[in-house]
Write an enzyme that holds these catalytic residues in place. Structure first.
Site, mmCIF file in Angstrom:
data_model
loop_
_atom_site.group_PDB
_atom_site.id
_atom_site.type_symbol
_atom_site.label_atom_id
_atom_site.label_comp_id
_atom_site.label_asym_id
_atom_site.label_seq_id
_atom_site.Cartn_x
_atom_site.Cartn_y
_atom_site.Cartn_z
ATOM 1 N N GLU A 82 74.340 -9.667 -45.501
ATOM 2 C CA GLU A 82 75.299 -8.665 -45.958
ATOM 3 C C GLU A 82 76.631 -9.347 -46.296
ATOM 4 O OE1 GLU A 82 77.194 -4.489 -44.150
ATOM 5 O OE2 GLU A 82 76.099 -5.883 -42.852
ATOM 6 N N LYS A 118 75.249 0.352 -49.721
ATOM 7 C CA LYS A 118 74.968 0.715 -48.335
ATOM 8 C C LYS A 118 75.182 2.218 -48.153
ATOM 9 C CE LYS A 118 76.209 -0.888 -43.649
ATOM 10 N NZ LYS A 118 76.982 -1.913 -42.908
ATOM 11 N N CYS A 131 72.065 -3.324 -43.217
ATOM 12 C CA CYS A 131 72.499 -3.328 -41.821
ATOM 13 C C CYS A 131 72.349 -1.977 -41.117
ATOM 14 C CB CYS A 131 73.933 -3.832 -41.736
ATOM 15 S SG CYS A 131 74.389 -4.398 -40.065
ATOM 16 N N GLY A 176 21.288 -2.985 -15.742
ATOM 17 C CA GLY A 176 20.420 -4.152 -15.829
ATOM 18 C C GLY A 176 21.267 -5.413 -15.803
ATOM 19 N N SER A 204 21.445 -9.437 -16.090
ATOM 20 C CA SER A 204 20.718 -10.604 -16.603
ATOM 21 C C SER A 204 21.298 -11.923 -16.140
ATOM 22 C CB SER A 204 20.727 -10.564 -18.129
ATOM 23 O OG SER A 204 22.047 -10.757 -18.616
ATOM 24 N N SER A 213 26.276 -8.072 -19.266
ATOM 25 C CA SER A 213 25.870 -7.290 -18.100
ATOM 26 C C SER A 213 26.833 -7.504 -16.942
ATOM 27 C CB SER A 213 24.441 -7.632 -17.683
ATOM 28 O OG SER A 213 24.325 -8.973 -17.250
ATOM 29 N N ASN A 251 10.848 -8.072 -28.720
ATOM 30 C CA ASN A 251 11.335 -6.702 -28.576
ATOM 31 C C ASN A 251 10.594 -5.917 -27.510
ATOM 32 O OD1 ASN A 251 13.227 -7.159 -30.558
ATOM 33 N ND2 ASN A 251 12.042 -6.215 -32.204
ATOM 34 N N ASN A 295 16.105 8.142 -13.849
ATOM 35 C CA ASN A 295 15.527 9.469 -13.664
ATOM 36 C C ASN A 295 15.111 9.689 -12.210
ATOM 37 O OD1 ASN A 295 13.855 9.647 -16.921
ATOM 38 N ND2 ASN A 295 15.950 10.102 -16.319
#
Length: 641
Positions: free
Chosen positions: A47, A116, A169, A354, A356, A361, A440, A455
């Site tokens: 400025e 300004k 500013c 689970g 591993s 996990s 798989n 369950n």
């Protein structure tokens, strides 16, 4: 603006001599030349840099104002061959008033002048003694340095396609800064020419103010404040140069330097445009007025050898250790609160996980333990089940058992080998077969066990899969892809490792800490293929699909930043220089896009889980994508690299 949407900008802080306009013009020109050599396209000065901010009543002297006008003309003459635009602060007369102005000049032309708006007249400030407010000035013309140009607060400028606005500013410190309006009108860059004196604690607030305004407006914000040379009669000016982009501080000058400074950064206009398209609230522009856009094309800037910005190789992981620790605690809180709500809603006092002996996990178990402690439930209600199979190694098996025992959860071991062999016989899979069916079937057998035990016990199966695996589809459909609540669903692999390390660092029990550290050091593997002759993991995930640090980088920049393949590859080269060459990066980027598109069907059927960061692939949350979309467009671009 280059092909990837970057614009190189700079905040230049010259050494001023109060009221010596000719000398100040020389220093402005010298810094502009330095900026041009670095490939800068837009450079801002403080400025009233032409006169010095601290001239006080000298601002009313015609001799000073005439000298400032002449100095502006000299600056334009001396920089006319530079391939950049300058934003220079100086006092200018218009009609019968004096204004605190920012003049935009390029190629020897005066493109426009912005006055300004907010004139402070409190505490150490008494600018209203000399300057009039520019608020409300629109579509006027002003003459300066022998040229006529547009004059007003609503001006924006587009240089080589990069549209920017200007405020001065105090304009930033008010309740409704002009930059908010300018951004809504299209400006993606905001330059603030300032002369803000120092005070204890003020700088920290200023940094937050600049960063927050850049985030709120989805802009790059360049703040340039007066430095050494301004009068120290009552005040000290430290020479602040700050460049922020969408809430992130890219670069900052050293404060209280006695030398001139040039703070440079490449700002990503393409990323800002993406953020604006993505943010529906930003599109609501009813309150924004009209602005005048002044356009200009400049010759190509000198090409810099590298980006003037740090490209984070791990965008999901804070680089600062203190910040990283705070982030880890917050993530654990989000995960555990999400799970606590689900347990409370279902009335379950049992969770089935689970285990591993791997990272994912482990994190899921740590989150579940924290959740049970939060709810005042007995940790023995957590059933940790390890299910050793054909590829389980002694190392992961032992770590799984030691982790569960150390955390005080109920331990169960249910081997899957015999069940899988029977299944293979049932479906006629040859004994020597090592296909996807072989792998798989093991994952689905484990999921069946977890679901059935849940369950039996009236519990919830806690999912362990992480964000990186979801992105790559590195999970078995209706196997480990499925659970009743996935606590890691939006935690990428690079962050999982840090979360487990943080847990180890804060763990009081020495044995459990040692187990966690060994898990961190274990190669990532689904352990679905038999171990090697030495009993070590033979199936290493990163050998098959690529380094997770690369894939997490690709994921963030594709989903969160919206970058195309060529730009992701370019940024990866910057981020991983010395670790991966271009050929390797492109190879794994191709794998990423192929898998990301082909595996969407798994994400479309993913279970509930909490969002913890800025990237989530939940079809109910951040990411909606058809399962049969083609990756051809993205892969073709990679072929051209």
């Amino acid at each position: 603006m280059d092909n990837y949407g970057f614009v190189k900008v700079a905040a230049a802080v010259p050494q001023v001599a109060v009221a010596d306009c000719a000398r100040n013009a020389e220093r402005i020109v010298a810094l502009a030349q330095q900026a041009a050599r670095r490939g800068v396209e837009l450079v801002a000065f403080p400025e009233l840099a032409v006169t010095g901010y601290t001239c006080a009543d000298l601002f009313l002297q015609p001799a000073l104002l005439d000298a400032a006008d002449e100095a502006l003309g000299e600056i334009m003459r001396q920089t006319r061959k530079l391939p950049l635009a300058l934003i220079v602060g100086l006092p200018l007369r218009h009609e019968d008033r004096l204004y605190n102005c920012a003049a935009v000049v390029a190629q020897g032309r005066l493109l426009g002048v912005v006055p300004k708006s907010y004139i402070p007249n409190y505490a150490e400030f008494y600018e209203a003694r000399w300057f009039a407010s520019g608020a409300g000035i629109e579509e006027e013309r002003i003459t300066a340095a022998g040229q006529e140009a547009d004059f007003g607060t609503e001006l924006t400028f587009a240089v080589n396609g990069a549209e920017f606005g200007i405020e001065i500013c105090e304009d930033l410190w008010v309740a409704s800064p002009p930059s908010s309006r300018l951004a809504l009108n299209g400006a993606k860059l905001i330059f603030n020419l300032s002369a803000s004196p120092e005070g204890v604690g003020k700088h920290a607030y200023l940094r937050e103010l600049v960063a927050q305004q850049s985030a709120r407006t989805h802009t790059a914000y360049v703040y340039c404040s007066a430095g050494f040379g301004e009068s120290s009669t009552d005040l000290v000016f430290a020479g602040n140069g700050l460049i922020a982009e969408n809430g992130t501080m890219l670069a900052q000058a050293a404060r209280f330097s006695l030398d001139e400074q040039l703070t440079v950064a490449d700002v990503d206009i393409e990323r800002l445009e993406f953020e604006r398209r993505r943010n529906t609230s930003f599109r609501m522009r009813e309150e924004a007025g009209e602005s005048t856009v002044i356009e200009m094309e400049l010759p190509d800037a000198l090409k810099a050898s590298a980006l003037d910005r740090r490209v984070d190789p791990m965008p999901f992981v804070p680089a600062d250790e203190a910040h990283r620790s705070e982030r880890c605690e917050e993530i654990f809180q989000i995960q555990s609160h999400g799970l606590a709500r689900r347990l409370a809603h279902t009335g379950c006092r049992c969770a089935v996980v689970g285990i591993s002996g791997g990272l994912d996990s482990t994190l899921a178990l740590l989150v579940t333990v924290r959740t049970f402690d939060m709810l005042g439930l007995d940790r023995r209600g957590i059933l940790g089940i390890t299910m050793p199979g054909f590829g389980t190694t002694d190392r992961t098996y032992r770590n799984a058992l030691k982790l569960m025992e150390g955390l005080g959860v109920t331990v169960r071991e249910i081997p899957i080998r015999d069940a899988c062999l029977q299944h293979f016989r049932d479906i006629g899979l040859p004994e020597s077969d090592r296909s996807a069916a072989y792998e798989n079937a093991q994952a689905r057998e484990r999921t069946q066990i977890l679901m059935d035990v849940a369950n039996m016990e009236g519990g919830l199966v806690i999912g362990t899969g992480d964000l990186s695996e979801l992105a790559l589809g590195w999970a078995t459909y209706n196997g480990d892809q499925m659970s009743m609540y996935g606590v890691n669903a939006s935690v990428p692999k690079t962050l999982v490792r840090h979360l487990v390390r943080w847990a180890a660092d804060t763990e009081r029990d020495g044995a459990t800490r040692a187990t966690l550290l060994d898990i961190i050091d274990t190669p990532v593997s689904p352990e679905l293929l038999p171990a090697d002759r030495e009993g070590n993991i033979a199936q290493k995930t990163e050998d098959l699909v690529g380094p997770y640090e690369l894939h997490d980088f690709f994921l963030y920049n594709f989903v969160r930043a919206g970058f195309r393949p060529a730009k992701i590859a370019f940024l990866a080269e910057q981020a991983f220089a010395g670790s991966y060459d271009r050929e390797t990066i492109v190879k794994w980027l191709r794998v990423f896009f192929r898998r990301f598109f082909a595996q969407q069907f798994k994400r479309s059927a993913m279970p509930d889980g909490p969002k913890v960061g800025s990237v989530s692939l939940s079809p109910r949350g951040d990411w909606r994508m058809p399962s049969d979309a083609s990756a051809a467009l993205w892969l073709r671009e990679l072929e051209e690299l």
